[in-house]
Scaffold this motif. Sequence first.
Motif, PDB file in Angstrom:
ATOM      1  N   LYS A  25       0.780  -1.274   0.173  1.00  0.00           N
ATOM      2  CA  LYS A  25      -0.264   0.198  -0.109  1.00  0.00           C
ATOM      3  C   LYS A  25       0.838   1.253  -0.155  1.00  0.00           C
ATOM      4  O   LYS A  25       0.398   2.374  -0.338  1.00  0.00           O
ATOM      5  CB  LYS A  25      -0.795   0.010   1.208  1.00  0.00           C
ATOM      6  N   TRP A  26       2.078   1.156   0.421  1.00  0.00           N
ATOM      7  CA  TRP A  26       2.804   2.413   0.447  1.00  0.00           C
ATOM      8  C   TRP A  26       4.082   2.318  -0.445  1.00  0.00           C
ATOM      9  O   TRP A  26       4.946   3.282  -0.426  1.00  0.00           O
ATOM     10  CB  TRP A  26       3.597   2.518   2.206  1.00  0.00           C
TER      11      TRP A  26
ATOM     12  N   ASN B 121      -5.177   5.118  -8.375  1.00  0.00           N
ATOM     13  CA  ASN B 121      -4.137   4.656  -9.447  1.00  0.00           C
ATOM     14  C   ASN B 121      -3.962   3.037  -9.029  1.00  0.00           C
ATOM     15  O   ASN B 121      -3.284   2.731  -8.049  1.00  0.00           O
ATOM     16  CB  ASN B 121      -3.052   5.279  -9.181  1.00  0.00           C
ATOM     17  N   ALA B 122      -4.643   2.093  -9.944  1.00  0.00           N
ATOM     18  CA  ALA B 122      -4.612   0.851  -9.827  1.00  0.00           C
ATOM     19  C   ALA B 122      -3.193   0.044  -9.756  1.00  0.00           C
ATOM     20  O   ALA B 122      -2.708  -0.851  -9.005  1.00  0.00           O
ATOM     21  CB  ALA B 122      -5.357  -0.014 -10.747  1.00  0.00           C
TER      22      ALA B 122
ATOM     23  N   SER C  40      -3.579   1.198  -5.869  1.00  0.00           N
ATOM     24  CA  SER C  40      -4.718   2.204  -5.252  1.00  0.00           C
ATOM     25  C   SER C  40      -4.455   2.570  -3.577  1.00  0.00           C
ATOM     26  O   SER C  40      -5.225   2.310  -2.828  1.00  0.00           O
ATOM     27  CB  SER C  40      -6.173   1.214  -5.211  1.00  0.00           C
ATOM     28  N   PRO C  41      -3.489   3.185  -3.383  1.00  0.00           N
ATOM     29  CA  PRO C  41      -3.411   3.624  -2.089  1.00  0.00           C
ATOM     30  C   PRO C  41      -4.050   4.790  -1.662  1.00  0.00           C
ATOM     31  O   PRO C  41      -3.437   5.860  -1.218  1.00  0.00           O
ATOM     32  CB  PRO C  41      -1.640   3.868  -2.112  1.00  0.00           C
ATOM     33  N   LEU C  42      -5.312   4.267  -1.482  1.00  0.00           N
ATOM     34  CA  LEU C  42      -6.318   5.681  -1.058  1.00  0.00           C
ATOM     35  C   LEU C  42      -6.082   6.238   0.327  1.00  0.00           C
ATOM     36  O   LEU C  42      -6.107   7.171   0.530  1.00  0.00           O
ATOM     37  CB  LEU C  42      -7.855   5.392  -1.315  1.00  0.00           C
ATOM     38  N   ILE C  43      -6.103   5.118   1.357  1.00  0.00           N
ATOM     39  CA  ILE C  43      -5.928   5.479   2.477  1.00  0.00           C
ATOM     40  C   ILE C  43      -4.602   6.143   2.723  1.00  0.00           C
ATOM     41  O   ILE C  43      -4.296   7.133   3.548  1.00  0.00           O
ATOM     42  CB  ILE C  43      -6.051   4.362   3.538  1.00  0.00           C
TER      43      ILE C  43
END
Length: 305
Positions: free
Chosen positions: A49-50, A228-229, A233-236
Amino acid sequence: MSSVLYDVPGPRAVIRNRILGAITVLVVLAVLGWVLWRFWVTGQFTPEKWYAFTFTRIWEQFGLATLRTLAAFAVASVGAMILGFLLAIGRLSDHAWVRMPITGITEVFRAIPVLIFMILLYYGLPVIGIKMSSYWAVVIALIAYNGSVLAEVIRAGVESLPRGQREAGYAIGLRKAGVMRLILMPQAIRAMMPVIIAQLVVTLKDTALGFIITYPELLYFARLLGSNAVLGSPLIPAALVAGTIYVALCLALSYVAYTVEKRLRRSPRAVAVAGAGAAPQGGTDTELIVAQRALGPDDPKTGGG
């Protein structure tokens, strides 16, 4: 801490406020801990995620988005202050043909939500053949709304001053413009400075509404990155980074407000005004305590030093 906005609490009120403050802190920490635990369980802290934040280009884009946010805030805050002064002067006019239209304009600007104002400027004006960039749509909407709010703040500050201040100005031969410029406005601005700075903090946060009309500010880039897939997808994580930047900007602005308020409180002119306003008899205990603290412990009027 002295304040003229509320009564100085007594011993029982101090204890009650401390207990409520401790309970509030514990509740906030519990909610924050639960949210972080949910982030951990759902894998928001995993390296995948990061992964996007290992690229220098991402941080450069965050920096550019922050600069765009500050660019909109800087122009909007200056414009809101100017508009606020103009509307406040119009609201305080003795002439009804000036005061009534200005009052109507102020109330309309205050009633329209900032987001609707932005949408009308950016999507509505092209319908009648007027095109405007997203930057100016954000700035003008922020100026109109926050300027009308600041106008009411300044007007309230002027009308809260003792009537003797105005009469003293007329007694020494000043016209109304001189009374406003030399006597009333400086005191009103000094008294309402915390509220003015607080409204500027609101202006800074309201720049985030610009992402609705595709203004590429901080929240817009965070949302773009979060969807951005390819980067997972790092939305959080993007929201956490953007939120941290917003908090840092607001804390910096609040520190500036604290510094300005502290310097104004120590200003000899502010002490002189507070001393002049302290009545030897009458008034509430709170007013006397505030006046004595404003004069300082070394002032002979307080009996200190």
